[in-house]
Design a protein around this motif. Structure first.
Motif, PDB file in Angstrom:
ATOM      1  N   MET A 299      69.076  43.393 -23.101  1.00  0.00           N
ATOM      2  CA  MET A 299      67.270  42.110 -23.147  1.00  0.00           C
ATOM      3  C   MET A 299      65.915  43.784 -23.400  1.00  0.00           C
ATOM      4  N   PHE A 300      65.583  43.093 -23.794  1.00  0.00           N
ATOM      5  CA  PHE A 300      64.608  43.932 -24.506  1.00  0.00           C
ATOM      6  C   PHE A 300      63.174  43.259 -25.494  1.00  0.00           C
ATOM      7  N   GLY A 301      62.016  43.604 -25.353  1.00  0.00           N
ATOM      8  CA  GLY A 301      61.292  42.568 -25.845  1.00  0.00           C
ATOM      9  C   GLY A 301      59.820  44.436 -25.178  1.00  0.00           C
ATOM     10  N   PRO A 302      58.959  43.448 -25.501  1.00  0.00           N
ATOM     11  CA  PRO A 302      57.604  44.624 -25.782  1.00  0.00           C
ATOM     12  C   PRO A 302      57.421  44.808 -24.557  1.00  0.00           C
ATOM     13  N   VAL A 303      56.035  45.736 -24.264  1.00  0.00           N
ATOM     14  CA  VAL A 303      55.643  46.257 -22.911  1.00  0.00           C
ATOM     15  C   VAL A 303      54.461  47.044 -23.293  1.00  0.00           C
ATOM     16  N   ILE A 304      53.690  46.032 -22.516  1.00  0.00           N
ATOM     17  CA  ILE A 304      51.981  46.237 -22.166  1.00  0.00           C
ATOM     18  C   ILE A 304      51.931  47.412 -21.263  1.00  0.00           C
ATOM     19  N   VAL A 305      50.059  47.920 -21.402  1.00  0.00           N
ATOM     20  CA  VAL A 305      50.378  49.375 -20.475  1.00  0.00           C
ATOM     21  C   VAL A 305      49.019  49.350 -20.245  1.00  0.00           C
ATOM     22  N   PRO A 306      48.385  48.028 -19.224  1.00  0.00           N
ATOM     23  CA  PRO A 306      47.033  48.217 -19.569  1.00  0.00           C
ATOM     24  C   PRO A 306      46.907  48.974 -18.982  1.00  0.00           C
ATOM     25  N   ALA A 307      46.899  50.284 -18.443  1.00  0.00           N
ATOM     26  CA  ALA A 307      46.260  51.341 -17.815  1.00  0.00           C
ATOM     27  C   ALA A 307      47.064  52.558 -17.065  1.00  0.00           C
ATOM     28  N   SER A 308      46.780  53.903 -18.169  1.00  0.00           N
ATOM     29  CA  SER A 308      47.843  54.804 -17.844  1.00  0.00           C
ATOM     30  C   SER A 308      46.571  55.789 -17.036  1.00  0.00           C
ATOM     31  N   ILE A 309      47.462  57.011 -16.094  1.00  0.00           N
ATOM     32  CA  ILE A 309      45.777  57.596 -15.194  1.00  0.00           C
ATOM     33  C   ILE A 309      46.498  58.309 -14.603  1.00  0.00           C
ATOM     34  N   MET A 310      45.757  59.523 -15.554  1.00  0.00           N
ATOM     35  CA  MET A 310      46.369  61.224 -15.383  1.00  0.00           C
ATOM     36  C   MET A 310      44.632  61.990 -14.768  1.00  0.00           C
ATOM     37  N   VAL A 311      45.946  62.222 -13.517  1.00  0.00           N
ATOM     38  CA  VAL A 311      44.296  64.019 -13.122  1.00  0.00           C
ATOM     39  C   VAL A 311      44.985  64.376 -12.233  1.00  0.00           C
ATOM     40  N   ASP A 312      44.912  66.132 -13.106  1.00  0.00           N
ATOM     41  CA  ASP A 312      45.721  67.079 -13.022  1.00  0.00           C
ATOM     42  C   ASP A 312      47.152  66.755 -13.388  1.00  0.00           C
ATOM     43  N   ARG A 313      48.835  67.010 -12.571  1.00  0.00           N
ATOM     44  CA  ARG A 313      49.633  66.839 -13.193  1.00  0.00           C
ATOM     45  C   ARG A 313      49.942  65.693 -12.119  1.00  0.00           C
ATOM     46  N   LEU A 314      49.756  64.960 -12.099  1.00  0.00           N
ATOM     47  CA  LEU A 314      50.098  63.428 -11.602  1.00  0.00           C
ATOM     48  C   LEU A 314      49.605  62.101 -12.754  1.00  0.00           C
ATOM     49  N   TYR A 315      50.070  61.642 -12.134  1.00  0.00           N
ATOM     50  CA  TYR A 315      50.153  60.004 -13.319  1.00  0.00           C
ATOM     51  C   TYR A 315      50.616  58.666 -12.821  1.00  0.00           C
TER      52      TYR A 315
ATOM     53  N   ALA B 195      58.398  41.632 -15.914  1.00  0.00           N
ATOM     54  CA  ALA B 195      58.891  42.756 -14.815  1.00  0.00           C
ATOM     55  C   ALA B 195      57.701  43.556 -14.515  1.00  0.00           C
ATOM     56  N   PRO B 196      56.138  43.404 -14.193  1.00  0.00           N
ATOM     57  CA  PRO B 196      54.703  44.217 -14.352  1.00  0.00           C
ATOM     58  C   PRO B 196      55.434  45.109 -12.748  1.00  0.00           C
ATOM     59  N   HIS B 197      55.652  46.396 -13.277  1.00  0.00           N
ATOM     60  CA  HIS B 197      55.643  47.357 -12.645  1.00  0.00           C
ATOM     61  C   HIS B 197      54.255  49.119 -12.323  1.00  0.00           C
ATOM     62  N   VAL B 198      54.558  49.435 -11.284  1.00  0.00           N
ATOM     63  CA  VAL B 198      53.753  51.056 -11.575  1.00  0.00           C
ATOM     64  C   VAL B 198      54.599  51.521 -11.254  1.00  0.00           C
ATOM     65  N   VAL B 199      54.200  52.984 -12.298  1.00  0.00           N
ATOM     66  CA  VAL B 199      54.952  54.449 -12.496  1.00  0.00           C
ATOM     67  C   VAL B 199      53.972  55.514 -11.107  1.00  0.00           C
ATOM     68  N   VAL B 200      54.624  56.264 -10.910  1.00  0.00           N
ATOM     69  CA  VAL B 200      54.155  57.212 -10.351  1.00  0.00           C
ATOM     70  C   VAL B 200      54.677  58.132  -9.993  1.00  0.00           C
ATOM     71  N   GLY B 201      54.255  59.314 -10.476  1.00  0.00           N
ATOM     72  CA  GLY B 201      55.273  60.538 -10.860  1.00  0.00           C
ATOM     73  C   GLY B 201      54.442  61.770 -11.484  1.00  0.00           C
TER      74      GLY B 201
END
Length: 405
Positions: A334-350, A376-382
């Motif tokens: 499977m493949f396709g486009p990805v939309i990133v509506p928000a990417s937030i950086m706080v010090d070394r957390l994203y 497949a909407p999801h949130v990445v915390v790292g």
């Protein structure tokens, strides 16, 4: 030709003065870029004639230094040889210390030691020969500060006095990093030095400090903006939650978790390119789906903490077998486009919200077609770890010459 008593007295006086001036150098960090505390050359002061006890200790320490040098422990040998010079001056010890400095990659220390000897003691063919060798095998970095007030300067991470840097710092050929900081701001340059050349770096004045309205921020410089000043980052994140909507006749909503490891590169100011080294997701409800693949994104950060973007995702997926959950069946891509509506950086957390649209083969009434297989909407915390800092464009001019003395 025999020297007169006056000549001998003058030479002995200069030698005694040299020992005193060496005291200033021994207290300094044994680095090619050590701060000389004010930038001026150490004075040639007088010192008493060494006692028999000092001479005996000097011989003992010289033997220790010779053994360290033979073992390749040049840093320790250089320290011991300078202690010998404090106890009893000897021209051969100066030459041996210069050789140890060159062997440990500190031509600046070797050149300064030889220069101080010639200035305070007088001409010496062995020392002058070593000085010519140092000048042939090294280059010089000069740093010009339009306003040196309150500026902290370092080369390759070691502190340098700004006035000494204006005269010139001898370094080995290769890449060197020059950093200047003032009022919580810094400027970086990475330069290439060639043997026999002088490279000049000009640093413009720093802006005045921002006014402070509370006592706490005034006590410490502002924190460095790691996101803005970083060129390359390693990011490790978890997907919480990971959701997949399967547009079947009766849509299925699957919920689960996943993990990813990626590299992020700042290709221009405020513009980042992210690429997953791997991404794996397991989501389940009435049905289970295991996905493994990669994801690339281009993101724009109009402000330091917030950005958005888009990208492309692709991989393979499968459904665990009913008889053996460790085995996947109906594996497909499977493949396709990805939309990133928000990417937030706080010090070394994203934190990042992603919405991939995956296209894949779809079976309908015993026929296989190609279409939208899952959203497949999801949130990445790292955690984001800086690997490489940005460097400012080099403002330097190279000129042939023997460099600064």
């Amino acid at each position: 030709m025999a020297r007169s008593e006056d000549d001998r007295a003058a030479i002995l006086a200069r030698r005694a003065a040299f020992v005193a001036s060496t005291l200033a150098q021994v207290g300094v960090s044994l680095s090619a870029y050590a701060d000389e505390g004010g930038g001026e050359e150490p004075p040639c002061a007088e010192t008493p004639t060494p006692s028999p006890e000092s001479l005996a200790e000097a011989r003992q320490r010289f033997e220790i230094a010779a053994e360290l040098h033979n073992q390749g422990r040049f840093e320790e040998a250089a320290v011991e040889l300078r202690r010998v010079l404090l106890l009893a001056y000897n021209e051969k010890v100066v030459a041996r210390a210069m050789s140890a400095d060159m062997a440990r990659g500190a031509p600046g220390d070797a050149w300064e030691l030889g220069h101080q000897h010639l200035r305070c003691v007088g001409p010496s063919e062995p020392i002058e020969t070593l000085m010519r060798q140092v000048e042939t095998e090294t280059g010089v970095i000069t740093v010009r500060l339009e306003d040196p007030r309150d500026v902290i300067l370092d080369i390759d991470g070691a502190s340098v006095d700004v006035r000494r840097a204006a005269r010139g710092i001898r370094v080995l050929p290769g890449s060197h990093k020059v950093r200047a900081a003032s009022n919580g701001q810094e400027r970086r340059n990475e330069i290439q030095v060639v043997a026999g050349e002088t490279v000049s770096v000009s640093i413009a004045p720093f802006p005045p400090p921002m006014p402070c309205l509370s006592p706490h921020p005034c006590l410490e410089p502002p924190l460095r903006n790691e996101h803005k000043d970083t060129l390359l980052r390693l990011q490790a994140g978890a997907m919480v939650p990971a959701v997949a909507v399967l547009p079947d006749d009766t849509p299925n909503v699957l919920i689960g978790t996943g993990a990813s490891l990626s590299l992020a590169v700042q290709i221009a100011d405020h513009l980042w390119f992210d690429g997953d080294l791997f991404e794996m997701t397991t989501i389940t409800r009435a049905r289970a789906l295991v996905y493994g693949g990669s994801n690339v994104e281009l993101k724009y950060f109009p402000i330091d903490a917030y950005g958005f973007g888009a990208g492309f995702s692709g991989g393979v997926y499968g459904f665990p077998s009913g008889n053996d959950s460790r085995r996947l069946e109906n594996i497909s891509g499977m493949f396709g486009p990805v939309i990133v509506p928000a990417s937030i950086m706080v010090d070394r957390l994203y934190f990042e919200a992603r919405v991939p649209f995956w296209f894949s083969p779809i079976e309908e009434r015993s026929e296989t077609t190609f279409g939208l297989g899952a959203v497949a909407p999801h949130v990445v915390v790292g955690i984001s770890i800086p690997l490489l800092d940005k460097t400012e464009p080099v403002q330097s001019a190279s000129s042939r010459g023997r460099g600064a003395r």
